[in-house]
Design a protein around this motif. Sequence first.
Motif, mmCIF file in Angstrom:
data_model
loop_
_atom_site.group_PDB
_atom_site.id
_atom_site.type_symbol
_atom_site.label_atom_id
_atom_site.label_comp_id
_atom_site.label_asym_id
_atom_site.label_seq_id
_atom_site.Cartn_x
_atom_site.Cartn_y
_atom_site.Cartn_z
ATOM 1 N N UNK A 46 0.797 -1.219 0.000
ATOM 2 C CA UNK A 46 0.000 0.000 0.000
ATOM 3 C C UNK A 46 0.828 1.267 0.000
ATOM 4 N N UNK A 47 2.080 1.192 0.455
ATOM 5 C CA UNK A 47 2.932 2.374 0.487
ATOM 6 C C UNK A 47 3.460 2.722 -0.899
ATOM 7 N N UNK A 48 3.946 1.736 -1.602
ATOM 8 C CA UNK A 48 4.633 1.987 -2.865
ATOM 9 C C UNK A 48 3.861 1.536 -4.092
ATOM 10 N N UNK A 49 2.844 0.683 -3.884
ATOM 11 C CA UNK A 49 2.119 0.131 -5.012
ATOM 12 C C UNK A 49 2.803 -1.082 -5.620
ATOM 13 N N UNK A 50 3.973 -1.482 -5.090
ATOM 14 C CA UNK A 50 4.720 -2.616 -5.628
ATOM 15 C C UNK A 50 3.980 -3.920 -5.364
ATOM 16 N N UNK A 51 4.028 -4.843 -6.314
ATOM 17 C CA UNK A 51 3.426 -6.164 -6.157
ATOM 18 C C UNK A 51 4.483 -7.138 -5.661
ATOM 19 N N UNK A 52 4.151 -7.894 -4.601
ATOM 20 C CA UNK A 52 5.119 -8.766 -3.934
ATOM 21 C C UNK A 52 4.567 -10.193 -3.871
ATOM 22 N N UNK A 53 5.448 -11.162 -3.779
ATOM 23 C CA UNK A 53 5.054 -12.568 -3.753
ATOM 24 C C UNK A 53 4.286 -12.874 -2.462
ATOM 25 N N UNK A 54 3.041 -13.298 -2.611
ATOM 26 C CA UNK A 54 2.121 -13.364 -1.473
ATOM 27 C C UNK A 54 2.547 -14.378 -0.423
ATOM 28 N N UNK A 55 2.903 -15.603 -0.834
ATOM 29 C CA UNK A 55 3.241 -16.634 0.156
ATOM 30 C C UNK A 55 4.512 -16.264 0.909
ATOM 31 N N UNK A 56 5.499 -15.735 0.213
ATOM 32 C CA UNK A 56 6.748 -15.330 0.873
ATOM 33 C C UNK A 56 6.501 -14.211 1.879
ATOM 34 N N UNK A 57 5.620 -13.285 1.539
ATOM 35 C CA UNK A 57 5.308 -12.184 2.456
ATOM 36 C C UNK A 57 4.655 -12.717 3.715
ATOM 37 N N UNK A 58 3.718 -13.636 3.565
ATOM 38 C CA UNK A 58 3.043 -14.208 4.736
ATOM 39 C C UNK A 58 4.038 -14.967 5.610
ATOM 40 N N UNK A 59 4.919 -15.743 4.967
ATOM 41 C CA UNK A 59 5.916 -16.481 5.742
ATOM 42 C C UNK A 59 6.819 -15.564 6.542
ATOM 43 N N UNK A 60 7.307 -14.501 5.919
ATOM 44 C CA UNK A 60 8.166 -13.547 6.627
ATOM 45 C C UNK A 60 7.396 -12.791 7.695
ATOM 46 N N UNK A 61 6.136 -12.423 7.410
ATOM 47 C CA UNK A 61 5.328 -11.673 8.369
ATOM 48 C C UNK A 61 5.080 -12.484 9.644
ATOM 49 N N UNK A 62 4.938 -13.792 9.490
ATOM 50 C CA UNK A 62 4.738 -14.652 10.671
ATOM 51 C C UNK A 62 5.899 -14.489 11.648
ATOM 52 N N UNK A 63 7.101 -14.384 11.099
ATOM 53 C CA UNK A 63 8.273 -14.193 11.951
ATOM 54 C C UNK A 63 8.295 -12.831 12.613
ATOM 55 N N UNK A 64 7.734 -11.817 11.940
ATOM 56 C CA UNK A 64 7.653 -10.492 12.565
ATOM 57 C C UNK A 64 6.657 -10.489 13.715
ATOM 58 N N UNK A 65 5.533 -11.199 13.566
ATOM 59 C CA UNK A 65 4.552 -11.238 14.650
ATOM 60 C C UNK A 65 4.982 -12.174 15.773
ATOM 61 N N UNK A 66 5.663 -13.279 15.413
ATOM 62 C CA UNK A 66 6.094 -14.261 16.424
ATOM 63 C C UNK A 66 7.604 -14.465 16.316
ATOM 64 N N UNK A 67 8.371 -13.477 16.761
ATOM 65 C CA UNK A 67 9.830 -13.572 16.608
ATOM 66 C C UNK A 67 10.438 -14.780 17.320
ATOM 67 N N UNK A 68 9.762 -15.256 18.396
ATOM 68 C CA UNK A 68 10.289 -16.414 19.112
ATOM 69 C C UNK A 68 10.162 -17.692 18.279
ATOM 70 N N UNK A 69 9.211 -17.731 17.343
ATOM 71 C CA UNK A 69 9.038 -18.895 16.475
ATOM 72 C C UNK A 69 9.762 -18.724 15.146
#
Length: 380
Positions: A46-69
């Motif tokens: 939403x910031x830049x309008x860039x299109x990003x790979x959806x599954x990879x984003x979700x996988x990385x985001x999980x680590x941001x929300x649960x850094x211990x996992x």
Amino acid sequence: MAVELSRLQSPAAIQAALDEFSRLGRKAFLSRYGFGKSRDFLVRDGKSGQLCDSKAIVGAAFGYQFPEEGPLKPADFSGGEATVVPRLQRLGFDVVRIGEDWSSDEVQAAVASYFEMLRLEAAQQRYTKSEFNAQLRQKLSGRSKGSVELKFQNISAVLHGLELPFVQGYKPRSNAQLLLRQTVQQYVLDQPGLVSQVVDAMEEVKTPDQQAFHASVVDPPTLETVVQALKEGPKLRFPRKVNWAQRDEANRKLGRAGEQWVIGFEQRRLADAGYPELFQQLDWVSDRLGDGIGYDILSHERPGQHRFIEVKTTNGGHASSFIISRNELDFAAEAEDAFHLYRVFQFREKPRLYILKGQLADRLHLEPIDYRASFRRLVA
């Protein structure tokens, strides 16, 4: 092991992953987390309008929300329309099927809807942006509310680049698809009457009935760095019949009305500062002597300390560009912190103001637009 994606509930974590994708680039991001390129779905930043790979984003985001996992690996969960797509959409993000960006019909519908809002805004007629959004989505192929909002912001960016007014509620956001740029430009060429109506309305002088000086000062826009698109072919120019004498007179009236408003603002400011007597020493220099001295109003900071005020007035929005002369820039550099540029905007509706203090060269992007032609060449 399979991971329940419903645990991922943080939009901030998704955005953090998108920010990292933008920072590292696609190849490095996918390599870092061990994902391949998405075959079907991309998520839009939403910031830049860039299109990003959806599954990879979700996988990385999980680590941001649960850094211990830590982040998820590709084998930890399945991607696609039944899992990753609804999770991203529930968190407010726009997901695009690869190869299915906005169609020509969708873009044309969005541009027509946007210009109707712009027409109503110029005519000072009430309308609801959310209703326009909902009505437009009925004509589109499953676009989300956020996707339509972003498209409207892209249209604002195209109009801003053409130095035309845009809907104030939609801050310009670049990275518009080529089709959108072409459609907006063609609409402008095909609808010269509407464009003229909007531009003329934005320059119309209507002195506000309520001169509300309190709470009218806001922060100036931030100076943004954008990548200039490569120019292909000659610059697009829009033919338009203009009565220049009438336009110059309208601009003078608007500028004068803005200066009158600033004089009222200064009266209140000095009174609030405890120096009401200094208002008696205020000098409307441009009215008394004309333009050319480098500022419009001589006011005061406190006893014995001048405030030189140059006023720039528009009926447009917060980020509207303005013309500033070399003489004004030179005077700003000479006067240093005593110089104040008062940018009065939304003047016709409810005037608001931001102030730029001191030298302006580092606070603004300055683009030369005119040249003085002569047969004398100056040399050192």
